[in-house]
Structure formats: structure tokens, C-alpha cells
Design a protein around this motif. Sequence first.
Motif, PDB file in Angstrom:
ATOM      1  N   ASN A 192       1.173  -0.882   0.031  1.00  0.00           N
ATOM      2  CA  ASN A 192       0.233   0.009  -0.454  1.00  0.00           C
ATOM      3  C   ASN A 192       1.086   1.261   0.050  1.00  0.00           C
ATOM      4  O   ASN A 192       1.362   1.773   1.296  1.00  0.00           O
ATOM      5  N   HIS A 193       0.989   1.678  -1.501  1.00  0.00           N
ATOM      6  CA  HIS A 193       2.037   2.985  -1.494  1.00  0.00           C
ATOM      7  C   HIS A 193       0.983   4.334  -1.362  1.00  0.00           C
ATOM      8  O   HIS A 193       1.896   5.432  -1.799  1.00  0.00           O
ATOM      9  N   ARG A 194       0.140   4.383  -1.001  1.00  0.00           N
ATOM     10  CA  ARG A 194      -0.709   5.102  -0.785  1.00  0.00           C
ATOM     11  C   ARG A 194      -1.493   6.065   0.387  1.00  0.00           C
ATOM     12  O   ARG A 194      -1.095   7.219   0.806  1.00  0.00           O
ATOM     13  N   ASN A 195      -1.553   5.187   1.082  1.00  0.00           N
ATOM     14  CA  ASN A 195      -2.628   5.833   2.523  1.00  0.00           C
ATOM     15  C   ASN A 195      -1.580   5.720   3.805  1.00  0.00           C
ATOM     16  O   ASN A 195      -0.223   5.214   3.758  1.00  0.00           O
ATOM     17  N   SER A 196      -1.017   6.308   4.667  1.00  0.00           N
ATOM     18  CA  SER A 196      -0.450   6.439   5.847  1.00  0.00           C
ATOM     19  C   SER A 196      -1.283   5.462   6.811  1.00  0.00           C
ATOM     20  O   SER A 196      -1.798   4.583   6.536  1.00  0.00           O
ATOM     21  N   ARG A 197      -0.663   5.008   7.469  1.00  0.00           N
ATOM     22  CA  ARG A 197      -0.676   3.638   8.774  1.00  0.00           C
ATOM     23  C   ARG A 197      -1.719   4.092   8.967  1.00  0.00           C
ATOM     24  O   ARG A 197      -2.488   2.897   9.187  1.00  0.00           O
ATOM     25  N   GLU A 198      -2.329   5.270   9.877  1.00  0.00           N
ATOM     26  CA  GLU A 198      -3.947   5.069  10.381  1.00  0.00           C
ATOM     27  C   GLU A 198      -4.822   5.260   9.291  1.00  0.00           C
ATOM     28  O   GLU A 198      -5.959   4.255   9.976  1.00  0.00           O
ATOM     29  N   ILE A 199      -4.048   5.673   8.579  1.00  0.00           N
ATOM     30  CA  ILE A 199      -5.564   5.789   7.505  1.00  0.00           C
ATOM     31  C   ILE A 199      -6.024   4.109   6.877  1.00  0.00           C
ATOM     32  O   ILE A 199      -7.267   3.576   6.913  1.00  0.00           O
ATOM     33  N   ALA A 200      -5.141   3.519   6.472  1.00  0.00           N
ATOM     34  CA  ALA A 200      -5.222   1.998   6.106  1.00  0.00           C
ATOM     35  C   ALA A 200      -6.088   1.591   7.259  1.00  0.00           C
ATOM     36  O   ALA A 200      -6.580   0.776   7.306  1.00  0.00           O
ATOM     37  N   SER A 201      -5.456   1.292   8.848  1.00  0.00           N
ATOM     38  CA  SER A 201      -5.084   1.533  10.109  1.00  0.00           C
ATOM     39  C   SER A 201      -7.744   1.070   9.954  1.00  0.00           C
ATOM     40  O   SER A 201      -7.852   0.113  10.460  1.00  0.00           O
ATOM     41  N   LEU A 202      -7.619   2.923  10.091  1.00  0.00           N
ATOM     42  CA  LEU A 202      -9.730   2.631   9.896  1.00  0.00           C
ATOM     43  C   LEU A 202     -10.164   1.764   8.633  1.00  0.00           C
ATOM     44  O   LEU A 202     -10.936   1.792   8.978  1.00  0.00           O
ATOM     45  N   ALA A 203      -9.590   2.092   7.442  1.00  0.00           N
ATOM     46  CA  ALA A 203      -9.829   1.365   6.247  1.00  0.00           C
ATOM     47  C   ALA A 203     -10.302  -0.409   6.415  1.00  0.00           C
ATOM     48  O   ALA A 203     -11.488  -0.601   6.085  1.00  0.00           O
ATOM     49  N   GLU A 204      -8.910  -0.707   7.553  1.00  0.00           N
ATOM     50  CA  GLU A 204      -9.404  -1.910   7.883  1.00  0.00           C
ATOM     51  C   GLU A 204     -10.582  -2.846   8.698  1.00  0.00           C
ATOM     52  O   GLU A 204     -11.287  -3.637   8.569  1.00  0.00           O
ATOM     53  N   HIS A 205     -11.165  -1.684   9.177  1.00  0.00           N
ATOM     54  CA  HIS A 205     -12.756  -1.835  10.285  1.00  0.00           C
ATOM     55  C   HIS A 205     -13.349  -1.421   8.965  1.00  0.00           C
ATOM     56  O   HIS A 205     -14.864  -2.922  10.127  1.00  0.00           O
ATOM     57  N   ARG A 207     -13.493  -3.177   6.014  1.00  0.00           N
ATOM     58  CA  ARG A 207     -13.149  -3.845   4.804  1.00  0.00           C
ATOM     59  C   ARG A 207     -13.811  -5.755   5.200  1.00  0.00           C
ATOM     60  O   ARG A 207     -13.942  -5.509   6.268  1.00  0.00           O
ATOM     61  N   THR A 208     -14.319  -5.612   4.412  1.00  0.00           N
ATOM     62  CA  THR A 208     -15.000  -6.900   4.126  1.00  0.00           C
ATOM     63  C   THR A 208     -14.677  -7.867   3.122  1.00  0.00           C
ATOM     64  O   THR A 208     -13.308  -8.377   1.313  1.00  0.00           O
ATOM     65  N   GLY A 209     -14.455  -9.006   3.452  1.00  0.00           N
ATOM     66  CA  GLY A 209     -13.640 -10.658   2.555  1.00  0.00           C
ATOM     67  C   GLY A 209     -12.607 -10.168   2.163  1.00  0.00           C
ATOM     68  O   GLY A 209     -11.393  -8.987   3.010  1.00  0.00           O
ATOM     69  N   GLY A 210     -11.934 -10.747   1.674  1.00  0.00           N
ATOM     70  CA  GLY A 210     -10.645 -11.171   1.783  1.00  0.00           C
ATOM     71  C   GLY A 210      -9.418 -10.822   2.788  1.00  0.00           C
ATOM     72  O   GLY A 210     -10.171 -11.120   3.363  1.00  0.00           O
ATOM     73  N   SER A 211      -7.993 -11.245   2.268  1.00  0.00           N
ATOM     74  CA  SER A 211      -6.869 -11.625   3.385  1.00  0.00           C
ATOM     75  C   SER A 211      -7.126 -10.245   3.732  1.00  0.00           C
ATOM     76  O   SER A 211      -6.221  -9.344   2.832  1.00  0.00           O
ATOM     77  N   SER A 212      -6.086  -9.776   4.966  1.00  0.00           N
ATOM     78  CA  SER A 212      -5.646  -8.170   5.503  1.00  0.00           C
ATOM     79  C   SER A 212      -4.638  -8.247   4.317  1.00  0.00           C
ATOM     80  O   SER A 212      -4.149  -9.086   4.607  1.00  0.00           O
ATOM     81  N   PRO A 213      -4.813  -7.678   4.109  1.00  0.00           N
ATOM     82  CA  PRO A 213      -3.481  -6.226   3.708  1.00  0.00           C
ATOM     83  C   PRO A 213      -2.634  -5.867   4.357  1.00  0.00           C
ATOM     84  O   PRO A 213      -2.578  -5.493   5.466  1.00  0.00           O
ATOM     85  N   GLU A 214      -1.307  -5.914   3.741  1.00  0.00           N
ATOM     86  CA  GLU A 214      -0.201  -5.550   4.736  1.00  0.00           C
ATOM     87  C   GLU A 214      -0.075  -4.173   5.056  1.00  0.00           C
ATOM     88  O   GLU A 214      -0.680  -3.038   4.151  1.00  0.00           O
ATOM     89  N   ILE A 215      -0.304  -3.203   5.902  1.00  0.00           N
ATOM     90  CA  ILE A 215      -0.715  -1.944   6.963  1.00  0.00           C
ATOM     91  C   ILE A 215       0.919  -1.283   6.640  1.00  0.00           C
ATOM     92  O   ILE A 215       1.765  -2.234   7.146  1.00  0.00           O
TER      93      ILE A 215
END
Length: 370
Positions: A192-205, A207-215
Motif C-alpha cells: 500500500n503506497h498511498r495511505n498512511s498507517r492510520e488511514i489504512a488501519s481505519l479502512a481495515e475496520h 473491509r469485507t472479505g479477502g485476506s488482510s493486506p499489509e499495513i
Amino acid sequence: MTTANAAILHPDLTPAQRDCLDALPLTGNHVVSGPPGSGKSLLAAHRAVHLALTGRPTLLLSRSNLLRQLLGDTLAGLAVPRAPVEASTAHLWIYSRFGRDAPRTEDSWFDWPALAHQAADAVGEHDAATPRLVVDEGQDLPPGFYRLARLAAASVTVFADECQRLTETNSTLTEITDALGRSTGRVEIAGNHRNSREIASLAEHFRTGGSSPEIPFRSGTLPMVRQYSGTKDLADDIVGLAARNPRDRIGVITNSLRTAADLMRRLERAGLAHEPQLYSSAASSGRYRDLDLARPGVVLVHRASAKGLDFDTVVIADAESDSATDPTSATLRMAYYVMITRARERLVLGWQGSRLPRHLEGLHGWVRMR
């Protein structure tokens, strides 16, 4: 022509992204999947340029006209002599191939079986002109499109993420692969070359389905959940964001066209350093259809048109519009997953009313409340 890709064509990509391109033969159908921020749109543009170097016409397709504009800008920056690539929408490609009277169903969508029958009857008639297709955000097109493309294109490469399906006419990765045929290759791109760690972590809340991407490792500010007293208060906050971050591209994502129009009127009167832009899918041309997505300033888009875009700052303007929706709804969660992952540096989830929308409850630790 070998199937190896020349590294000189993609010096701006990460090693993992270059490896992804190098893993794709120049023949056959392929599906490339990856999470938000992994660079799928950029890879799609590079892939299209690679295929164009074979000498066959190549089209880079999307369902969204706004994404088409962004892809066109990306292709312009990748200009390679003797490798012309056109960015288009799936609709425009179908019109160019089957005419403006292409058969449709009662719901005004294309009649895919009828089009596939026409394509099958014409196989081999214009082989040299049969294009290679590269599709970005391919999950937003139905399986029928891919059954048609299998017959009407020399090859099809699809970049997709089934966790980002916002349209009613969409496909899973399995449906895309099955429609293109058993020999379809599958490649995954991580990172993930776009989001900050904080934004990506919120997005994970959400997310539906699929494997968890690397933060992502890169850290930034916590996203904010902010209550607004009304549209004026919201507009004033956007004006403040633009003033404090004059070089930023600020995406304001709405669920209401009325809210977007009201905000546009207020922002136009605010004397911003850069003229605000509003995208309307109903406009056939002009300022509300053709946007400059590369320049700083505020861009207002409906959430249905946000797919594939990214901004330094994102304001989700009217979260209260989802208050009556079941917060566990996969459709709702997917929508917020997509909208949140549009943000690079800053994110505001705005709402109006007397009670915090249920889907924004329980976010303490991921966000600041204001």
C-alpha cells in the motif's frame, strides 16, 4: 517479440510492481488483483503501453468516465513512441465496436448475450484491428462484459479488487476469471503506497472479505470524525483545509448530489486560491464533465465516481446519509472502505444531526472525535 518487459518502461515503479509486470506474458488473458494503494491503476497504464509495443491497437478501459480522465493523464506521462494507447470507458468501446444501437435490455444495460453472439459471428473478420484490452477497476463490470471481451478482443488484462465493488453490476475475481476462460492467468500485487498507517488501519475496520493486506509503515495523523452544524459549517471547514494546505488535492466525497451542488456554490463564493471543481456524471461535456485532477484544490465527487481516485486530503461530507443503514451491511462497509482508502495524508468523516451515525460508533483509537 519476447515476453520479457523492458525495465526502462517503468523506472518509477517499485521492485514488487516491476515483478508483477514482468510476470505477465504479452499474450493471453490475465487477472491482476491487489488492495487499495498497491498501484493497480499505474500498473494498468504500464501494461497497456507494453501491449501497444507489440503493434496491435490497445485500449485502457474503465467503467467510470472520471477514472478514464485520470488514466488518460497517466498515459500521457508514459508516452512511448510507436506505442499509442487510448483511455476509454467500457461503454464507449462497445459503441465503437457495435454501434450506438448496440442491443440493450429493459434495464437499459447492454444485452451481453446478444453482443457476444454478434462478436462470435464476426470472429476473424478484422483480426489485425482487434484490440488488446486492459481494464482498470475491473470488479465494476459484470461477467457478461468479460464473456464478450473474450470474443471481441485479442487479449484481456484485468486489474481488480473485489473488496472495492460499489456498482450493482459487478464481478468477483472468480467470475472474471471464469468468464475469460480456464487458461486465464492470475497474479497478485501486494503493498500500500498511498495511505498512511492510520488511514489504512481505519479502512481495515470496514473491509469485507479477502485476506488482510499489509499495513503501511508510513505514519501520519489520526483520521477525524467531525460533527457539522450545517452545510455552511462544512464548507467553512473545507475552505480552512484548502487554506492550510494550498498544494493539496482535496477530495470531497458526497452521497447527495444536492449536498455537492450546495457546497460548490459556497466554495465558489469563498475566494479559494484554486477554483473548485465538481464532477457530474449527468453532464455530457464542459466544466462539470472534464476535470483537471492533477492540480491542487477542491474536487467534489459523488461516492459512485470515487473509485480509482486518490487525494492528499479526503472529506467524506455526509456520513449521516447512511444513518438508517445497518452498520454491518457489506455494501455500506465496502463503500466506506473505498472512500477512506482514497486519502493519502488526511481524512475527515463528517456528519450532521443530533446523534452520531451508528457506523461511526466504536472507532475510538482509530480516529479523533470533534
